[in-house]
Design a protein around this motif. Structure first.
Motif: not given
Length: 307
Positions: A50-52, A78-80, A125-126, A141-142
């Motif tokens: 997760g990116v905050v 957002k999730h990747y 995703f890397i 998101d992803g």
């Protein structure tokens, strides 16, 4: 007992109302607390990060690992997917394994005509790139990045690879080589552009139009005929060599037998001496009264025969 004062009576009457008011306030506080917790709790799925993001501090460098996390209500997560995912590009519903299908096959140019490809692309995703992707793609998101951009890019890049190969290469002879080349090309493009790693891009099926199908069938038939003719030729050569070997063996046996017979005759001829002839003549006269003995170069006959 002393009678209750008017104030005491009024207090008793007001007490239930005050209690109800307290209960209502507590209930509102509980609801507010629950809503706060609900908006502050985020679940990151297995195989995701997760990116905050907050308006005040922007994108946080540290990503969230799989599990539940409390975050500020004003923060966005957002999730990747960083574990392997599969993108299906096919017009065959069976290729989607029961998931909702879409006609995402690839109409690709090849040397000699067009081919319709059904493919699977395995990607992820890397992890080190996801925070940059959030900023680059305005908070997508992803899944949003893949659905709106990556799919179209993959199809376009596949079409840049396939012209290197003939229709027959893609249809049968070099399908694995084509898949490998597509995988390498997608990696080179998507790693830089979207922070995505492609582990494999595999061709499931290749479909041709009727004209190309007829050409392929004719070519396959010609190939089979040539292979059969070559096999027949090799069989004939092998048969001829086998016949020759048998003839040579038979001739060798005949020569050997002839030599053996001549040798035997020579032994017999050499064994008939003058003494043997006279001995045989004497034994014959004694037993039969006459005899004829033939030697190698001599004939001895009884002179009294017929007397």
């Amino acid at each position: 007992m002393e009678k209750e004062t008017k104030q005491e009576t009024q207090d008793k009457q007001e007490k239930p109302k005050r209690n109800k008011k307290k209960i209502a306030i507590i209930a509102v506080l509980v609801i507010i607390a629950g809503a706060f917790c609900a908006t502050s709790l985020d679940r990151v799925g297995q195989g995701e990060v997760g990116v905050v993001y907050t308006m005040r501090s922007g994108v946080q460098d540290k990503t969230l690992s799989p599990g539940y996390h409390f975050i500020a209500p004003w923060a966005t997560v957002k999730h990747y997917p960083v574990a392997q995912q599969q993108l299906v590009l096919s017009d065959n519903p069976e290729d989607y394994h029961g998931d909702e299908s879409a006609d995402w096959h690839v109409d690709a140019p090849a040397n000699g005509g067009m081919v319709k490809l059904n493919m699977t692309v395995n990607y992820n995703f890397i992890p080190d790139r996801v925070t940059d992707l959030y900023e680059k793609f305005n908070g997508m998101d992803g899944d949003q990045i893949v659905d709106t951009m990556v799919q179209n890019s993959i199809i376009a890049y596949i079409k840049e690879v396939t012209p290197q190969f003939s229709v027959m290469d893609i249809y049968s002879d070099k399908r694995s080589e084509v898949s490998k080349t597509i995988t390498e090309y997608l990696n080179a493009k998507l790693t830089e552009e979207y922070g995505i790693n492609i582990s494999s891009a595999l061709i499931i099926d290749v479909q041709l139009d009727e004209a190309l199908q007829e050409k392929v069938k004719a070519k396959e038939q010609a190939k089979q005929d040539a292979e059969k003719a070559e096999l027949d030729k090799q069989t004939a050569i092998a048969q001829g060599e086998a016949d020759k070997a048998r003839a040579e063996a038979a001739a060798a046996v005949t020569i050997t037998n002839a030599k053996a017979e001549a040798e035997a005759n020579k032994i017999i001829s050499d064994s008939i001496t003058d003494n043997l002839i006279r001995m045989t003549e004497a034994e014959a006269r004694k037993k039969h009264g006459w005899v004829t003995v033939k030697g190698a170069d001599t004939v001895v006959a009884d002179a009294t025969k017929g007397q």
